[in-house]
Motif scaffolding. Structure first.
Motif, short mmCIF file in Angstrom:
data_model
loop_
_atom_site.label_atom_id
_atom_site.label_comp_id
_atom_site.label_asym_id
_atom_site.label_seq_id
_atom_site.Cartn_x
_atom_site.Cartn_y
_atom_site.Cartn_z
N LYS A 21 -15.94 15.49 5.46
CA LYS A 21 -14.08 16.67 4.99
C LYS A 21 -13.51 15.11 4.38
CE LYS A 21 -12.99 16.80 10.19
NZ LYS A 21 -14.80 17.14 10.39
N ASN A 22 -12.89 16.24 3.49
CA ASN A 22 -12.02 15.38 1.99
C ASN A 22 -10.86 14.99 2.35
OD1 ASN A 22 -11.06 17.52 2.36
ND2 ASN A 22 -10.75 18.27 0.25
N TYR A 23 -10.68 14.64 3.27
CA TYR A 23 -9.39 13.90 4.15
C TYR A 23 -10.14 12.99 4.96
CZ TYR A 23 -9.67 17.57 7.35
OH TYR A 23 -10.18 18.45 8.36
N ALA A 24 -8.82 11.96 5.31
CA ALA A 24 -8.97 11.35 6.81
C ALA A 24 -8.27 11.32 7.78
CB ALA A 24 -9.01 9.59 6.78
N THR A 25 -8.71 11.58 8.74
CA THR A 25 -7.34 11.65 10.20
C THR A 25 -7.15 10.23 10.58
OG1 THR A 25 -9.38 13.80 10.14
CG2 THR A 25 -7.40 12.20 12.20
N ILE A 64 -7.37 11.10 0.50
CA ILE A 64 -6.83 9.78 -0.11
C ILE A 64 -8.26 8.99 -0.76
CG2 ILE A 64 -5.02 8.56 1.64
CD1 ILE A 64 -7.79 7.15 3.16
N GLU A 65 -8.61 8.37 -1.96
CA GLU A 65 -9.48 7.51 -2.55
C GLU A 65 -10.00 6.24 -1.23
OE1 GLU A 65 -8.49 6.49 -6.25
OE2 GLU A 65 -8.46 8.06 -6.76
N GLU A 66 -10.92 5.85 -1.15
CA GLU A 66 -11.17 4.95 -0.27
C GLU A 66 -10.80 3.53 -0.02
OE1 GLU A 66 -14.94 2.57 1.08
OE2 GLU A 66 -15.60 4.17 -0.05
N GLY A 67 -9.66 2.84 0.40
CA GLY A 67 -9.50 1.57 -0.07
C GLY A 67 -8.22 0.67 1.04
N ASP A 68 -7.90 0.07 1.65
CA ASP A 68 -7.57 -0.82 1.87
C ASP A 68 -5.52 -0.34 1.50
OD1 ASP A 68 -8.61 -2.70 2.87
OD2 ASP A 68 -8.88 -3.48 1.67
N TYR A 69 -4.74 0.30 2.67
CA TYR A 69 -3.65 0.99 2.56
C TYR A 69 -2.16 0.10 3.12
CZ TYR A 69 -5.45 4.98 -0.14
OH TYR A 69 -5.87 5.38 -0.72
N ARG A 70 -1.27 0.69 2.49
CA ARG A 70 0.14 -0.12 3.85
C ARG A 70 0.72 0.67 4.50
NH1 ARG A 70 1.12 -5.42 4.79
NH2 ARG A 70 3.43 -5.65 3.56
N PHE A 71 0.65 0.43 5.59
CA PHE A 71 1.79 1.07 6.62
C PHE A 71 3.03 0.52 6.50
CE2 PHE A 71 -1.10 -0.52 9.52
CZ PHE A 71 -0.70 -1.06 10.99
N LYS A 72 4.38 1.65 7.38
CA LYS A 72 5.08 1.27 7.75
C LYS A 72 5.88 1.73 8.47
CE LYS A 72 9.92 -0.42 5.19
NZ LYS A 72 11.12 0.38 6.37
N HIS A 73 6.28 1.49 9.63
CA HIS A 73 7.31 1.80 10.46
C HIS A 73 8.61 0.55 10.58
CE1 HIS A 73 8.41 4.27 14.08
NE2 HIS A 73 8.23 3.03 14.74
N GLY A 74 9.52 1.90 10.40
CA GLY A 74 10.93 0.41 10.91
C GLY A 74 10.89 -0.27 9.62
#
Length: 344
Positions: A21-25, A64-74
């Motif tokens: 797949k060309n996407y991450a779930t 996405i491109e492979e790598g480390d991502y940030r996520f934010k909630h509140g």
């Protein structure tokens, strides 16, 4: 005939083989979720806003491109490794975001090593260490921390060399930070000796209305909690602070909480920072005297007390002199020991 059947089976297997797949779930659940009900995934110019369900669950795909991502909630942030064709998830509790964070699925060892190594220092670099300021105890804590980190690397084996190197770098950086913080605490102890006249604050907005100055509380011991709505460690002290306030409600001591909520932590808006303070005090039914600093960290009072990290606790005597410019936290038994030594 058998050869023909074999060829047919091979063709069928190839035809049925799923293409990458060309996407991450990404999916998960956040309990006690923030009102915004979104999870923001971002890195450089990439951004994806995932809308959560009413129960705090969410699921979406990310090209996405492979790598480390940030996520934010509140007001909380985290880091997650993502790669197309991977299926990843995490669960947490917004009220204890980092400690409750657990990753599953593809890349989970990378992600769990990252958060667990980040939290590991709490097991060894305790508040007692920074209260006693014993150099031998510091050296032992650092040695035990290094050993604990090596055990984590054994527990989470499926981590590539690049992420292992990053984890090692973070470990060494945390040790350096601890040593710097240790020396900072020594400096605070020397800068604010017991009996020194306390710096003062004037006309800070009171959540109940009007303003309050430190001089208004003269004649009582004053225990001050410097905090902010976005500060996880600050919020974890709230239950303990409420208990101490209840236990000492008839004693000669005032409990004052001063928020340093700043616009930069609230989308650059002073109004949003102020509203976040008002809302949390009301929702959490915070007791004592609830104030907000006039210029957050840049307030004269904060500068005078060299407040550059929170939570920070201060204790001032009835004459307005410093008892401790770096008092124990409400969750520490040392606070009650200090109160007892003063016959409060």
């Amino acid at each position: 005939m058998k050869k023909f059947i074999f060829i047919l089976c091979t063709i069928a297997l190839v035809a049925c083989k799923e293409e990458p797949k060309n996407y991450a779930t990404l999916s998960g659940t956040i309990t006690n979720a923030h009102d915004n009900k979104t999870v923001r995934i971002f890195k450089d110019s990439y951004e994806k806003i995932i809308t959560m369900n009413d129960d705090g669950s969410f699921s979406d795909t990310l090209n996405i491109e492979e790598g480390d991502y940030r996520f934010k909630h509140g007001d909380e942030y985290g880091t997650i490794y993502l790669k197309n064709n991977n299926v990843s998830s995490f669960t947490t509790d917004y009220e204890d975001f980092d400690s409750a964070l657990i990753f599953e699925g593809d890349g989970s060892d990378i992600n769990n090593l990252s958060i667990k190594s980040y939290l590991l220092g709490d097991d060894y670099f305790t508040m007692d260490l920074f209260y006693d300021l014993d150099n031998n105890a510091l050296e032992k804590a650092i040695a035990d921390y290094k050993s604990g980190f090596e055990n984590l690397k054994v527990q989470y084996k499926n981590v590539d060399s690049l992420h292992l190197a990053s984890a090692d770098k973070r470990m060494n950086s945390q040790i350096e930070s601890v040593e710097n913080y240790f020396n900072y605490k020594i400096g605070l102890k020397e800068a604010f000796p017991q009996g020194m006249p306390s710096p003062s604050f004037e006309n800070y907005e009171n959540h109940k209305g009007g303003t309050t100055s430190l001089s208004d509380l003269k004649g009582k011991y004053v225990y001050i909690d410097v905090w902010a709505t976005w500060c996880g460690p600050c919020k974890r002290e709230i239950p303990s602070l409420k208990k101490v306030e209840e236990d000492y409600k008839d004693k000669n001591i005032a409990f004052v909480s001063i928020s340093v909520d700043a616009p930069k932590r609230h989308s650059g808006s002073a109004d949003k920072a102020h509203e976040a303070w008002k809302k949390m005090v009301a929702e959490k039914e915070l007791g004592g005297v609830q104030l907000i600093a006039d210029k957050d960290y840049d307030s004269d009072f904060m500068k005078a007390y060299q407040v550059n990290s929170i939570p920070r606790f201060l204790l001032i005597d009835p004459e307005g002199n410093i008892v401790s410019g770096d008092a124990p936290r409400p969750s520490s038994d040392r606070l009650i020991e200090l109160f007892d030594s003063l016959n409060i």
